[in-house]
Each structure stands twice: as C-alpha cells, then as structure tokens.
Motif scaffolding. Structure first.
Motif, mmCIF file in Angstrom:
data_model
loop_
_atom_site.group_PDB
_atom_site.id
_atom_site.type_symbol
_atom_site.label_atom_id
_atom_site.label_comp_id
_atom_site.label_asym_id
_atom_site.label_seq_id
_atom_site.Cartn_x
_atom_site.Cartn_y
_atom_site.Cartn_z
ATOM 1 N N SER A 176 0.851 -1.232 0.020
ATOM 2 C CA SER A 176 -0.088 0.066 0.030
ATOM 3 C C SER A 176 0.860 1.267 0.025
ATOM 4 N N GLU A 177 1.785 1.015 0.780
ATOM 5 C CA GLU A 177 2.850 2.463 0.766
ATOM 6 C C GLU A 177 3.637 2.684 -0.606
ATOM 7 N N GLU A 178 3.765 1.430 -1.139
ATOM 8 C CA GLU A 178 4.611 1.464 -2.477
ATOM 9 C C GLU A 178 3.491 2.204 -3.400
ATOM 10 N N ALA A 179 2.210 1.835 -3.483
ATOM 11 C CA ALA A 179 1.306 2.334 -4.282
ATOM 12 C C ALA A 179 1.043 3.798 -4.202
ATOM 13 N N LEU A 180 0.858 4.294 -2.997
ATOM 14 C CA LEU A 180 1.076 5.679 -2.793
ATOM 15 C C LEU A 180 1.976 6.683 -3.077
ATOM 16 N N TYR A 181 3.440 6.071 -2.953
ATOM 17 C CA TYR A 181 4.685 6.513 -3.422
ATOM 18 C C TYR A 181 4.647 6.690 -5.003
ATOM 19 N N LYS A 182 4.080 5.641 -5.567
ATOM 20 C CA LYS A 182 3.979 5.717 -6.985
ATOM 21 C C LYS A 182 2.980 6.658 -7.625
ATOM 22 N N GLU A 183 1.935 7.033 -6.766
ATOM 23 C CA GLU A 183 1.101 7.947 -7.172
ATOM 24 C C GLU A 183 1.754 9.459 -7.013
ATOM 25 N N LEU A 184 3.012 9.466 -6.051
ATOM 26 C CA LEU A 184 3.406 10.752 -5.872
ATOM 27 C C LEU A 184 4.547 11.040 -7.068
ATOM 28 N N VAL A 185 4.982 10.115 -7.709
ATOM 29 C CA VAL A 185 5.972 10.325 -8.658
ATOM 30 C C VAL A 185 5.424 11.082 -9.843
ATOM 31 N N PRO A 186 4.322 10.916 -10.476
ATOM 32 C CA PRO A 186 4.197 11.969 -11.579
ATOM 33 C C PRO A 186 3.542 13.316 -11.038
ATOM 34 N N ILE A 187 3.176 13.342 -9.750
ATOM 35 C CA ILE A 187 2.736 14.638 -9.153
ATOM 36 C C ILE A 187 4.016 15.413 -8.769
ATOM 37 N N ALA A 188 5.101 14.701 -8.537
ATOM 38 C CA ALA A 188 6.643 15.429 -8.499
ATOM 39 C C ALA A 188 7.003 15.745 -9.654
ATOM 40 N N THR A 189 6.779 15.010 -10.711
ATOM 41 C CA THR A 189 7.227 15.411 -11.918
ATOM 42 C C THR A 189 6.402 16.730 -12.516
ATOM 43 N N LYS A 190 5.040 16.564 -12.147
ATOM 44 C CA LYS A 190 4.275 17.892 -12.577
ATOM 45 C C LYS A 190 4.756 18.991 -12.058
ATOM 46 N N LYS A 191 5.069 18.755 -10.662
ATOM 47 C CA LYS A 191 5.342 19.924 -9.943
ATOM 48 C C LYS A 191 6.867 20.689 -10.336
ATOM 49 N N THR A 192 7.740 19.978 -10.792
ATOM 50 C CA THR A 192 8.881 20.568 -11.611
ATOM 51 C C THR A 192 8.485 21.459 -12.674
ATOM 52 N N LYS A 193 7.505 20.837 -13.462
ATOM 53 C CA LYS A 193 6.906 21.751 -14.570
ATOM 54 C C LYS A 193 6.464 23.091 -14.168
ATOM 55 N N VAL A 194 5.615 22.870 -12.961
ATOM 56 C CA VAL A 194 4.781 24.045 -12.278
ATOM 57 C C VAL A 194 5.876 25.173 -11.834
ATOM 58 N N ILE A 195 6.843 24.629 -11.095
ATOM 59 C CA ILE A 195 7.846 25.516 -10.805
ATOM 60 C C ILE A 195 8.596 26.256 -11.551
ATOM 61 N N ILE A 196 9.072 25.380 -12.660
ATOM 62 C CA ILE A 196 9.729 26.244 -14.012
ATOM 63 C C ILE A 196 8.645 27.324 -14.486
ATOM 64 N N ASP A 197 7.612 26.838 -14.625
ATOM 65 C CA ASP A 197 6.609 27.895 -15.230
ATOM 66 C C ASP A 197 5.973 28.831 -14.231
ATOM 67 N N ASN A 198 6.650 28.980 -12.773
ATOM 68 C CA ASN A 198 6.328 29.728 -12.033
ATOM 69 C C ASN A 198 4.657 30.062 -11.723
ATOM 70 N N ASP A 199 4.007 28.913 -11.801
ATOM 71 C CA ASP A 199 2.614 28.946 -11.588
ATOM 72 C C ASP A 199 1.978 28.635 -10.291
ATOM 73 N N LEU A 200 1.941 29.475 -9.362
ATOM 74 C CA LEU A 200 1.735 29.454 -8.040
ATOM 75 C C LEU A 200 0.593 28.905 -7.512
#
Length: 171
Positions: free
Chosen positions: A14-38
């Motif tokens: 169950s922990e692994e499944a949740l961490y796997k959910e976080l990976v695309p979110i963290a990847t998207k967060k990188t793009k959002v940070i670069i775009d400065n989309d608060l």
C-alpha cells in the motif's frame, strides 16, 4: 507470525502504491515550478499532502507490525530492519520472496522520489535566490541618492524624484 508477515507485506504494498502516485505529481510539480505557476503549485502541494498523510498512517501501521514481530520472536523491534526480517524468513521462501520484492521495489520508488524532490528543492532555491537578487537590486536602486541616467552623448542628466517612480507625499 505468518499473519504478521502478510500484514507487513500488504502495508508495504500500500505504501509503494501511494509513493508511485506521488512520482507523476512530483514530476508535474517540477514543470509548475519552472513555469512559476503558483496557483497550480498550491493545488499540487495540497494533493501531495493528502497522499503523504495516508503514507504516514501506513508507516505507523508498519511500525506497529514490526513491534509485534519483535515481540513474537523475542527481539528488540528497534534492531529489526527489513533485511533482517527477510533473512529470518529463510524457512518460508514464498513470504521471503514477496517481502524481498516489495522491499526492493519500494526502495526504487523512494530513490526516484528523492531525486525528484531534490530537483524541485534546487529549483525553488534558485527561484528564491533570484527573487532576493531582484529585491536587493530594486532596493539599492531606490536607495541611491541620485539617478545616473545617460543620454546618447554620454552626458549625465538629472531627473526629479517624481520622475523616478518614487512616492511623492505632496500630491
């Protein structure tokens, strides 16, 4: 003991499944940070926090299971690591294999998350440094006693305070 091992395996899955959910979110967060989309950054942070709360609950459950395993085998739970538990299961190869696989998979996902989080942390730090630099530049420009503006002929001209964008309290 077998039921405790099964519970440990299920908790880790169950922990692994949740961490796997976080990976695309963290990847998207990188793009959002670069775009400065608060606005999007706040939404992503809220999403992450929701998942992290679930992970924390599972982590507490995992710790309880390890404590129970330590009690059953008469060992100090603080000395029990996943590797030691896997080694103890040599007479139960099926459970040993499952636990070993989930341990390795979880470790891989966590390494990915660490890399993504370090990248995002670095990007945020660079953004903060740039903001601080700009604030210092603006402040030093406003604090300078005179304004040095040059014409094409490189001769200095002076501008009144009202032309520099400073607040004029007399108006």
């Amino acid at each position: 003991m077998a039921s405790l091992i099964q519970e440990l395996i299920q908790t880790l899955q169950s922990e692994e499944a949740l961490y796997k959910e976080l990976v695309p979110i963290a990847t998207k967060k990188t793009k959002v940070i670069i775009d400065n989309d608060l606005t999007s950054l706040q939404q992503i942070t809220d999403q992450e926090q929701f998942i992290v709360d679930k992970i924390n609950a599972l982590e507490r459950k995992r710790e309880e299971v390890v404590i129970n395993i330590g009690t059953v085998i008469s060992r100090n739970p603080s000395t029990l690591t996943m590797k030691k538990i896997i080694e103890m299961l040599e007479k139960q190869p099926e459970e040993q294999k499952k636990l070993s696989e989930i341990h390795d998979s979880l470790k891989s996902v966590l390494n990915t998350m660490v890399e993504l989080n370090n990248r995002n942390k670095s990007l945020i730090q660079q953004s903060l440094e740039m903001i601080e630099f700009n604030m210092n530049l603006i402040q030093s420009t406003r604090m300078s006693p005179g304004s040095n503006n040059y014409t094409r002929g490189a001769s200095e001209i002076s501008m009144s305070a009202s032309q520099t964008g400073m607040f004029d309290a007399k108006q």
